[in-house]
Design a protein around this motif. Sequence first.
Motif, PDB file in Angstrom:
ATOM      1  N   LEU A 106       7.424 -13.031  -8.593  1.00 25.39           N
ATOM      2  CA  LEU A 106       8.775 -13.597  -8.653  1.00 25.39           C
ATOM      3  C   LEU A 106       9.775 -12.828  -7.798  1.00 25.39           C
ATOM      4  N   LEU A 107       9.547 -11.539  -7.631  1.00 26.07           N
ATOM      5  CA  LEU A 107      10.514 -10.732  -6.882  1.00 26.07           C
ATOM      6  C   LEU A 107      10.656 -11.182  -5.434  1.00 26.07           C
ATOM      7  N   THR A 108       9.547 -11.585  -4.837  1.00 24.40           N
ATOM      8  CA  THR A 108       9.613 -11.980  -3.432  1.00 24.40           C
ATOM      9  C   THR A 108       9.499 -13.482  -3.226  1.00 24.40           C
ATOM     10  N   SER A 109       9.317 -14.240  -4.294  1.00 27.70           N
ATOM     11  CA  SER A 109       9.233 -15.695  -4.140  1.00 27.70           C
ATOM     12  C   SER A 109      10.475 -16.414  -4.656  1.00 27.70           C
ATOM     13  N   SER A 110      11.448 -15.680  -5.141  1.00 23.53           N
ATOM     14  CA  SER A 110      12.655 -16.297  -5.706  1.00 23.53           C
ATOM     15  C   SER A 110      13.735 -16.583  -4.674  1.00 23.53           C
ATOM     16  N   GLY A 111      13.493 -16.219  -3.437  1.00 19.35           N
ATOM     17  CA  GLY A 111      14.439 -16.528  -2.370  1.00 19.35           C
ATOM     18  C   GLY A 111      15.468 -15.455  -2.066  1.00 19.35           C
ATOM     19  N   PHE A 112      15.430 -14.337  -2.784  1.00 21.43           N
ATOM     20  CA  PHE A 112      16.384 -13.263  -2.505  1.00 21.43           C
ATOM     21  C   PHE A 112      15.985 -12.553  -1.214  1.00 21.43           C
ATOM     22  N   LYS A 113      16.953 -12.277  -0.389  1.00 20.37           N
ATOM     23  CA  LYS A 113      16.702 -11.641   0.911  1.00 20.37           C
ATOM     24  C   LYS A 113      16.944 -10.132   0.884  1.00 20.37           C
ATOM     25  N   ASN A 114      17.332  -9.590  -0.260  1.00 19.08           N
ATOM     26  CA  ASN A 114      17.680  -8.170  -0.338  1.00 19.08           C
ATOM     27  C   ASN A 114      16.576  -7.309  -0.956  1.00 19.08           C
ATOM     28  N   ILE A 115      15.368  -7.854  -1.153  1.00 22.88           N
ATOM     29  CA  ILE A 115      14.284  -7.089  -1.780  1.00 22.88           C
ATOM     30  C   ILE A 115      13.299  -6.601  -0.718  1.00 22.88           C
ATOM     31  N   PHE A 116      12.955  -5.326  -0.808  1.00 28.28           N
ATOM     32  CA  PHE A 116      11.962  -4.712   0.060  1.00 28.28           C
ATOM     33  C   PHE A 116      10.937  -4.041  -0.846  1.00 28.28           C
ATOM     34  N   ARG A 117       9.795  -4.703  -1.021  1.00 29.74           N
ATOM     35  CA  ARG A 117       8.768  -4.199  -1.932  1.00 29.74           C
ATOM     36  C   ARG A 117       7.628  -3.604  -1.109  1.00 29.74           C
ATOM     37  N   VAL A 118       7.097  -2.474  -1.568  1.00 32.24           N
ATOM     38  CA  VAL A 118       6.039  -1.795  -0.830  1.00 32.24           C
ATOM     39  C   VAL A 118       4.729  -1.746  -1.613  1.00 32.24           C
TER      40      VAL A 118
END
Length: 176
Positions: A106-118
């Motif tokens: 959900l963190l990267t599929s919700s459309g938010f452009k401010n998340i950088f997950r490693v």
Amino acid sequence: YAGPMSGSEANYGQEQNDGLKLAVSTFNKAGGFKAGALKGCKVKILGPYDDGSNPSTGASIATQVSTNSHLLAYFGNVDSGVSTVALPILAKAGIPMINSYSSSPLLTSSGFKNIFRVIINDNTQGSAIATLLVKNFKDKNIAALWPNDTFGQGIDTAFMAAAKSLGANVIQNFSY
């Protein structure tokens, strides 16, 4: 930095905090920013803010820090449930979230452009485990044991789907 500094996931929060301290120290010893409007500036860590792996506490922390006009980035959280409530608050304030533990898709599929997950997400991890067992170990009769939390549930769902598609027989699926 915000993460669990108390409770059952405190060791993850402490690891993440220690890693961030090392990175910031290295960055500052190298002279800080090399160009741009912040050239020569160094970085300071605010926190750690203890979210205790509690989503409502995480939301409160995100709300509190999002009013700081000097905040360049938010590093955290550990628990996906906390990260998913903090993310929209930070997005609204225009603050990037750097995340190294939360694996919910959900963190990267919700459309938010401010998340950088490693870290890879639950779907990838669960599928990879099933593939390893079936294709590499050549075992069609397998059992699954997973933590009964958001992290474990996400990986289990992906694992079960992948195991089924690979023709495996899951003889036991147990949470703890």
